[in-house]
Design a protein around this motif. Structure first.
Motif, PDB file in Angstrom:
ATOM      1  N   ILE A  41       0.832  -1.211   0.000  1.00 14.88           N
ATOM      2  CA  ILE A  41       0.000   0.000   0.000  1.00 14.88           C
ATOM      3  C   ILE A  41       0.863   1.256   0.000  1.00 14.88           C
ATOM      4  CG2 ILE A  41      -1.724   1.293   1.364  1.00 14.88           C
ATOM      5  CD1 ILE A  41      -2.690  -1.423   2.462  1.00 14.88           C
ATOM      6  N   LEU A  68      -9.519  -2.360  -1.241  1.00 19.34           N
ATOM      7  CA  LEU A  68      -8.938  -1.014  -1.257  1.00 19.34           C
ATOM      8  C   LEU A  68      -8.702  -0.511  -2.674  1.00 19.34           C
ATOM      9  CD1 LEU A  68      -6.359  -1.460   1.656  1.00 19.34           C
ATOM     10  CD2 LEU A  68      -8.537  -0.227   1.747  1.00 19.34           C
ATOM     11  N   ASN A  87      -7.617   3.243  -4.017  1.00 18.72           N
ATOM     12  CA  ASN A  87      -8.303   4.537  -3.907  1.00 18.72           C
ATOM     13  C   ASN A  87      -9.212   4.639  -2.686  1.00 18.72           C
ATOM     14  OD1 ASN A  87     -10.309   2.790  -4.682  1.00 18.72           O
ATOM     15  ND2 ASN A  87     -10.753   3.791  -6.634  1.00 18.72           N
ATOM     16  N   HIS A  89      -9.575   4.176   1.725  1.00 21.18           N
ATOM     17  CA  HIS A  89      -8.793   4.176   2.958  1.00 21.18           C
ATOM     18  C   HIS A  89      -9.565   3.532   4.117  1.00 21.18           C
ATOM     19  CE1 HIS A  89     -10.915   8.192   2.882  1.00 21.18           C
ATOM     20  NE2 HIS A  89     -11.356   7.666   4.020  1.00 21.18           N
ATOM     21  N   THR A  90     -10.572   2.712   3.791  1.00 19.71           N
ATOM     22  CA  THR A  90     -11.411   2.093   4.818  1.00 19.71           C
ATOM     23  C   THR A  90     -11.277   0.572   4.790  1.00 19.71           C
ATOM     24  OG1 THR A  90     -13.019   3.889   4.694  1.00 19.71           O
ATOM     25  CG2 THR A  90     -13.765   1.825   5.671  1.00 19.71           C
ATOM     26  N   LEU A 109      -2.022   3.109   5.171  1.00 19.74           N
ATOM     27  CA  LEU A 109      -3.075   3.997   4.671  1.00 19.74           C
ATOM     28  C   LEU A 109      -2.852   5.435   5.149  1.00 19.74           C
ATOM     29  CD1 LEU A 109      -6.296   1.795   5.027  1.00 19.74           C
ATOM     30  CD2 LEU A 109      -5.108   2.432   2.914  1.00 19.74           C
ATOM     31  N   LEU A 110      -2.444   5.606   6.394  1.00 17.08           N
ATOM     32  CA  LEU A 110      -2.126   6.944   6.893  1.00 17.08           C
ATOM     33  C   LEU A 110      -0.978   7.558   6.103  1.00 17.08           C
ATOM     34  CD1 LEU A 110      -2.295   6.838  10.812  1.00 17.08           C
ATOM     35  CD2 LEU A 110      -3.620   8.293   9.269  1.00 17.08           C
ATOM     36  N   ARG A 112      -0.065   6.891   3.019  1.00 20.27           N
ATOM     37  CA  ARG A 112      -0.396   7.151   1.611  1.00 20.27           C
ATOM     38  C   ARG A 112      -1.479   8.208   1.434  1.00 20.27           C
ATOM     39  NH1 ARG A 112      -0.963   2.789  -3.276  1.00 20.27           N
ATOM     40  NH2 ARG A 112      -1.993   4.146  -4.795  1.00 20.27           N
ATOM     41  N   PHE A 113      -2.509   8.170   2.265  1.00 25.20           N
ATOM     42  CA  PHE A 113      -3.664   9.046   2.062  1.00 25.20           C
ATOM     43  C   PHE A 113      -3.832  10.113   3.146  1.00 25.20           C
ATOM     44  CE2 PHE A 113      -4.943   5.041  -0.064  1.00 25.20           C
ATOM     45  CZ  PHE A 113      -5.136   5.525  -1.346  1.00 25.20           C
ATOM     46  N   ARG A 115      -5.208   9.422   5.812  1.00 24.48           N
ATOM     47  CA  ARG A 115      -6.500   9.048   6.396  1.00 24.48           C
ATOM     48  C   ARG A 115      -6.578   7.525   6.442  1.00 24.48           C
ATOM     49  NH1 ARG A 115     -12.023  10.920   6.035  1.00 24.48           N
ATOM     50  NH2 ARG A 115     -13.026  10.035   7.891  1.00 24.48           N
ATOM     51  N   ALA A 116      -7.105   7.026   7.532  1.00 29.62           N
ATOM     52  CA  ALA A 116      -7.353   5.586   7.652  1.00 29.62           C
ATOM     53  C   ALA A 116      -8.567   5.392   8.539  1.00 29.62           C
ATOM     54  CB  ALA A 116      -6.146   4.870   8.252  1.00 29.62           C
ATOM     55  N   GLU A 155      -6.786  10.824  10.986  1.00 28.61           N
ATOM     56  CA  GLU A 155      -6.387  11.800   9.982  1.00 28.61           C
ATOM     57  C   GLU A 155      -4.997  12.309  10.296  1.00 28.61           C
ATOM     58  OE1 GLU A 155      -9.442  14.530   8.252  1.00 28.61           O
ATOM     59  OE2 GLU A 155     -10.531  13.987  10.086  1.00 28.61           O
TER      60      GLU A 155
END
Length: 428
Positions: A41, A68, A87, A89-90, A109-110, A112-113, A115-116, A155
């Protein structure tokens, strides 16, 4: 190929009394494969992972990556991952509830985005495993964390460098922190980290991706990269599967050659087997031979973090102790509820008394076949081992636990001469 739905009620029928003889090849490590697959990821470039065992947990991890948005191909122990299309994050409750290792997506995820949103992991049958150490590292890195509707919502505007000492040694906590901080260019320091071989295999992957990670004693110094690369990696052999077959060879009075192992990862298991009376020949860095000795000597075992005696081998060694000539003692220091196999072994004639975290085992002359139920992954393996030496027929039920962590276990045992058959669910 394993189906994620068809094995939930299969059972094994075992006829005991056959010494195991022959050669067995050990599969890749489950506990190394899962975090390595999830580390993909962190990059947008293709990744390839070899020597991946075909297990229910592997299939669940693939399902999570596809959820994901990643493209994933699994063929002949090789997994190709195409993470550029991720795309979401959940991580949904339906997947996290099935496999606690799903929480390892939090760090990547945190990173890369920023947000997780990950479902709260439930407890499991061997004990509640808190993720507070994961979250404390994320907060140190700048994450804002809320718990809403059963999900951990995080976040993070920017990954800040971290200096943190883990309050307890945690494998998944160490892995989650390492993956997040591998995306931070400034220096981070983690102390009191886990040193299990599976963690070190992930470290090797993160280095291939471009992170500079130096480990000394239980301290990791990390300088990451904003643009982590794709990787190609071969997973280490599964030391717990290897240990299980080593116990089986000795327990049955057999002669078993294990290949595709890492002898360096088996130190505490080899030591205790020799103490119990096993004959072990180290043939190379990647192979060893285990033979039955003259009876089984009692043991005193205390589980500990690597390089100590692994909690994942406690149940298998308890079967050895059931047939030892004397009184053994096993203390479980890692999980608070990991003696559930005791009641099932007692059904087979074992003399075991549990006092808190300690089990006192008085050796008996023989175990007897019975219908027994799996309660967790390693407990399942212990019941199979007991069945291999029990008088008569043993039926091990709820073996989906086995399929989570052992690849083709009954086939490998049959290849060594065991009489064991997998049966589909009985119709009611």
């Amino acid at each position: 190929m394993i189906s994620t739905t068809s094995y939930t009620s299969d059972y094994l029928v075992i006829e005991g009394g056959k010494p195991l003889k022959g050669k067995v090849n050990i599969s890749g490590s489950k506990n190394a494969s899962l975090p390595i697959l999830i580390a993909s990821i962190l990059t947008k470039e293709p990744c390839q992972v070899e020597n991946v065992p075909d297990l229910l947990d592997t299939r669940t991890t693939i399902e999570l990556l596809r959820h994901l948005g990643a493209g994933v191909e699994f063929k002949e122990e090789k997994i190709s991952i195409y993470p550029s299309s991720i795309n979401l994050h959940t991580a949904p409750d339906e997947i996290v509830r099935r496999m606690r290792a799903s929480v390892l997506v939090m760090g990547p995820l945190l990173a890369r985005f920023g947000r997780a949103v990950v479902s709260m992991p439930g407890g499991c049958s061997i004990g509640v495993r808190s993720i507070d150490q994961h979250l404390k590292v994320f907060e140190k890195a700048g994450a804002h964390i809320r718990v809403r509707h059963g999900y951990i919502d995080m976040e993070l505007k920017k990954v800040n460098p971290v200096e943190y000492t883990f309050e307890v040694i945690t494998v998944t906590g160490t892995e989650n922190a390492l993956m997040l901080l591998s995306s931070c260019e400034k220096r981070s320091i983690l102390r009191n980290i886990a040193l299990e071989p599976e963690v070190m295999d992930l470290v090797e992957v993160l280095r291939k991706m471009g992170a500079d990670i130096c480990i000394e004693d239980r301290t990791a110094i990390i300088r990451g990269s904003k643009e982590l690369r794709g990787f190609s990696h071969r997973v280490i052999p599964d030391r717990i599967e290897a240990g299980t077959f080593m116990v089986a060879g000795f327990l049955t009075g057999g002669d078993v050659l294990l290949e595709d192992v890492r002898v360096e990862h088996l130190g505490s298991v080899i030591e205790k087997l020799k103490e119990a009376g096993a004959n072990i020949d180290i043939l190379s860095l990647n192979s060893l031979r285990v033979r039955g000795g003259n009876g089984i000597k009692p043991l005193c075992i205390s589980t500990a973090e690597y390089p100590g005696f692994p909690t994942d081998m406690q149940a298998q060694f308890m079967v050895l102790c059931c047939l030892a000539d004397g009184v053994s003692e096993i203390r479980e220091n890692i999980f608070e509820n990991r003696f559930q196999h005791v009641a099932e072994l007692q059904r087979m004639g074992a003399d075991i008394h549990v006092r808190g975290r300690t089990a006192i085992i008085r050796g008996v002359k023989k175990l007897y076949g019975a219908d027994v139920y799996s309660t967790d992954l390693r407990a399942s393996a212990s019941l199979v081992l007991a069945g291999l030496v029990a008088e008569g027929k043993t039926v091990v039920k709820d073996i989906y636990h086995l399929d989570r962590g052992y690849e083709r276990l009954e086939e490998k045992f049959k290849g060594l001469g065991a009489v064991v058959e997998r049966q589909p669910p009985r119709e009611v």
